[in-house]
Design a protein around this motif. Sequence first.
Motif, PDB file in Angstrom:
ATOM      1  N   MET A   1      28.383  27.131  47.042  1.00 24.60           N
ATOM      2  CA  MET A   1      29.583  27.956  47.473  1.00 24.60           C
ATOM      3  C   MET A   1      30.619  27.204  47.968  1.00 24.60           C
ATOM      4  SD  MET A   1      29.116  30.974  50.341  1.00 24.60           S
ATOM      5  CE  MET A   1      29.884  32.406  49.533  1.00 24.60           C
ATOM      6  N   LYS A   2      31.679  27.496  47.646  1.00 23.04           N
ATOM      7  CA  LYS A   2      33.137  26.808  47.922  1.00 23.04           C
ATOM      8  C   LYS A   2      33.600  27.349  49.234  1.00 23.04           C
ATOM      9  CE  LYS A   2      37.279  25.820  45.267  1.00 23.04           C
ATOM     10  NZ  LYS A   2      38.218  26.143  44.273  1.00 23.04           N
ATOM     11  N   THR A   3      33.615  26.350  50.119  1.00 22.44           N
ATOM     12  CA  THR A   3      33.972  26.858  51.419  1.00 22.44           C
ATOM     13  C   THR A   3      35.530  26.642  51.842  1.00 22.44           C
ATOM     14  OG1 THR A   3      33.608  24.379  52.312  1.00 22.44           O
ATOM     15  CG2 THR A   3      31.646  26.044  52.371  1.00 22.44           C
ATOM     16  N   GLN A   4      36.117  25.793  51.094  1.00 25.28           N
ATOM     17  CA  GLN A   4      37.511  25.598  51.256  1.00 25.28           C
ATOM     18  C   GLN A   4      38.226  25.952  50.047  1.00 25.28           C
ATOM     19  OE1 GLN A   4      38.150  21.302  52.036  1.00 25.28           O
ATOM     20  NE2 GLN A   4      38.042  21.504  54.200  1.00 25.28           N
ATOM     21  N   VAL A   5      39.551  26.580  50.290  1.00 28.51           N
ATOM     22  CA  VAL A   5      40.269  27.425  49.260  1.00 28.51           C
ATOM     23  C   VAL A   5      41.658  26.330  49.303  1.00 28.51           C
ATOM     24  CG1 VAL A   5      41.677  29.371  48.668  1.00 28.51           C
ATOM     25  CG2 VAL A   5      39.364  29.320  49.666  1.00 28.51           C
ATOM     26  N   ASN A   6      41.917  26.033  48.122  1.00 30.39           N
ATOM     27  CA  ASN A   6      43.015  25.007  48.000  1.00 30.39           C
ATOM     28  C   ASN A   6      44.325  26.218  47.805  1.00 30.39           C
ATOM     29  OD1 ASN A   6      41.985  22.686  48.406  1.00 30.39           O
ATOM     30  ND2 ASN A   6      41.399  22.607  46.300  1.00 30.39           N
ATOM     31  N   ASP A   7      45.648  25.844  47.940  1.00 32.96           N
ATOM     32  CA  ASP A   7      46.803  26.798  47.392  1.00 32.96           C
ATOM     33  C   ASP A   7      46.639  26.727  46.046  1.00 32.96           C
ATOM     34  OD1 ASP A   7      47.512  27.225  50.290  1.00 32.96           O
ATOM     35  OD2 ASP A   7      49.092  25.597  50.273  1.00 32.96           O
ATOM     36  N   GLU A   8      46.288  26.069  45.354  1.00 38.52           N
ATOM     37  CA  GLU A   8      46.310  26.063  43.804  1.00 38.52           C
ATOM     38  C   GLU A   8      45.580  27.116  43.406  1.00 38.52           C
ATOM     39  OE1 GLU A   8      45.356  22.652  44.827  1.00 38.52           O
ATOM     40  OE2 GLU A   8      47.401  22.637  45.663  1.00 38.52           O
ATOM     41  N   ASP A   9      44.562  27.378  44.088  1.00 35.88           N
ATOM     42  CA  ASP A   9      43.399  28.345  43.804  1.00 35.88           C
ATOM     43  C   ASP A   9      44.056  29.913  43.945  1.00 35.88           C
ATOM     44  OD1 ASP A   9      41.753  26.535  42.964  1.00 35.88           O
ATOM     45  OD2 ASP A   9      40.779  26.483  44.810  1.00 35.88           O
ATOM     46  N   CYS A  10      45.053  30.049  44.789  1.00 34.71           N
ATOM     47  CA  CYS A  10      45.408  31.268  44.982  1.00 34.71           C
ATOM     48  C   CYS A  10      46.636  31.670  44.193  1.00 34.71           C
ATOM     49  CB  CYS A  10      45.741  31.506  46.544  1.00 34.71           C
ATOM     50  SG  CYS A  10      44.331  31.082  47.755  1.00 34.71           S
ATOM     51  N   PRO A  11      46.716  32.743  43.478  1.00 32.55           N
ATOM     52  CA  PRO A  11      47.851  32.947  43.043  1.00 32.55           C
ATOM     53  C   PRO A  11      48.793  33.759  43.819  1.00 32.55           C
ATOM     54  CG  PRO A  11      46.030  34.984  42.440  1.00 32.55           C
ATOM     55  CD  PRO A  11      45.448  33.695  43.113  1.00 32.55           C
ATOM     56  N   ALA A  12      50.080  33.640  43.291  1.00 30.40           N
ATOM     57  CA  ALA A  12      51.334  34.100  44.377  1.00 30.40           C
ATOM     58  C   ALA A  12      51.242  35.628  44.246  1.00 30.40           C
ATOM     59  CB  ALA A  12      52.585  33.481  43.756  1.00 30.40           C
ATOM     60  N   SER A  13      50.663  36.196  43.114  1.00 28.45           N
ATOM     61  CA  SER A  13      50.805  37.614  42.956  1.00 28.45           C
ATOM     62  C   SER A  13      49.319  38.072  42.336  1.00 28.45           C
ATOM     63  CB  SER A  13      51.603  38.042  42.162  1.00 28.45           C
ATOM     64  OG  SER A  13      51.630  39.348  41.619  1.00 28.45           O
ATOM     65  N   VAL A  14      48.851  39.234  42.642  1.00 29.19           N
ATOM     66  CA  VAL A  14      47.660  39.586  42.374  1.00 29.19           C
ATOM     67  C   VAL A  14      47.834  40.335  41.038  1.00 29.19           C
ATOM     68  CG1 VAL A  14      45.756  41.513  42.673  1.00 29.19           C
ATOM     69  CG2 VAL A  14      46.869  40.523  44.784  1.00 29.19           C
ATOM     70  N   PHE A  15      49.021  40.858  40.753  1.00 27.28           N
ATOM     71  CA  PHE A  15      49.241  41.573  39.629  1.00 27.28           C
ATOM     72  C   PHE A  15      50.350  40.399  38.602  1.00 27.28           C
ATOM     73  CE2 PHE A  15      48.381  44.694  42.154  1.00 27.28           C
ATOM     74  CZ  PHE A  15      47.234  45.314  41.682  1.00 27.28           C
ATOM     75  N   ASN A  16      50.185  40.621  37.299  1.00 27.50           N
ATOM     76  CA  ASN A  16      51.290  39.893  36.597  1.00 27.50           C
ATOM     77  C   ASN A  16      51.552  40.815  35.327  1.00 27.50           C
ATOM     78  OD1 ASN A  16      50.964  37.275  37.591  1.00 27.50           O
ATOM     79  ND2 ASN A  16      48.745  37.190  36.661  1.00 27.50           N
ATOM     80  N   VAL A  17      52.800  40.510  34.801  1.00 30.12           N
ATOM     81  CA  VAL A  17      53.360  41.316  33.745  1.00 30.12           C
ATOM     82  C   VAL A  17      52.733  40.867  32.549  1.00 30.12           C
ATOM     83  CG1 VAL A  17      55.502  41.567  32.357  1.00 30.12           C
ATOM     84  CG2 VAL A  17      55.641  41.796  35.038  1.00 30.12           C
ATOM     85  N   LYS A  18      52.320  41.561  31.666  1.00 28.29           N
ATOM     86  CA  LYS A  18      51.951  41.424  30.336  1.00 28.29           C
ATOM     87  C   LYS A  18      52.693  40.278  29.547  1.00 28.29           C
ATOM     88  CE  LYS A  18      51.882  44.196  26.981  1.00 28.29           C
ATOM     89  NZ  LYS A  18      52.017  45.543  26.062  1.00 28.29           N
ATOM     90  N   LEU A  19      52.131  39.390  29.061  1.00 30.72           N
ATOM     91  CA  LEU A  19      52.869  38.381  28.143  1.00 30.72           C
ATOM     92  C   LEU A  19      53.430  39.058  26.964  1.00 30.72           C
ATOM     93  CD1 LEU A  19      50.552  35.143  28.379  1.00 30.72           C
ATOM     94  CD2 LEU A  19      53.008  35.484  29.458  1.00 30.72           C
ATOM     95  N   GLY A  20      54.836  38.811  26.578  1.00 32.37           N
ATOM     96  CA  GLY A  20      55.348  39.328  25.456  1.00 32.37           C
ATOM     97  C   GLY A  20      55.517  40.918  25.867  1.00 32.37           C
ATOM     98  N   LEU A  21      55.757  41.330  26.859  1.00 25.93           N
ATOM     99  CA  LEU A  21      56.228  42.654  27.190  1.00 25.93           C
ATOM    100  C   LEU A  21      57.889  42.810  26.892  1.00 25.93           C
ATOM    101  CD1 LEU A  21      55.405  45.265  28.638  1.00 25.93           C
ATOM    102  CD2 LEU A  21      56.637  44.467  30.717  1.00 25.93           C
ATOM    103  N   SER A  22      58.116  43.563  26.087  1.00 25.73           N
ATOM    104  CA  SER A  22      59.692  43.757  25.657  1.00 25.73           C
ATOM    105  C   SER A  22      60.484  44.120  26.762  1.00 25.73           C
ATOM    106  CB  SER A  22      59.863  44.576  24.627  1.00 25.73           C
ATOM    107  OG  SER A  22      59.491  45.770  24.883  1.00 25.73           O
TER     108      SER A  22
END
Length: 84
Positions: A1-22
Amino acid sequence: MKTQVNDEDCPASVFNVKLGLSSEEALVNASELLASASAMANEQAFASSGSQRLQTFGLAQLIENALLLVNDALRKIPQQPSDY
């Protein structure tokens, strides 16, 4: 089990805009979201009183202004011929 969380492991946002969205698809979705937010803000304002009512109507006006801007941008997008 991972005990430490790196900043790189945490996305800045929970949701993302679909790639290619016009731009048109993004504006249509934004318009629908703003229309829903406007309806909720107005309903809450009418159910409130005093300064809370005024603040909620102010919020509703800001949402409505954003909705007008989005709808104006949608009208300016050139229409693509339909595949149908």
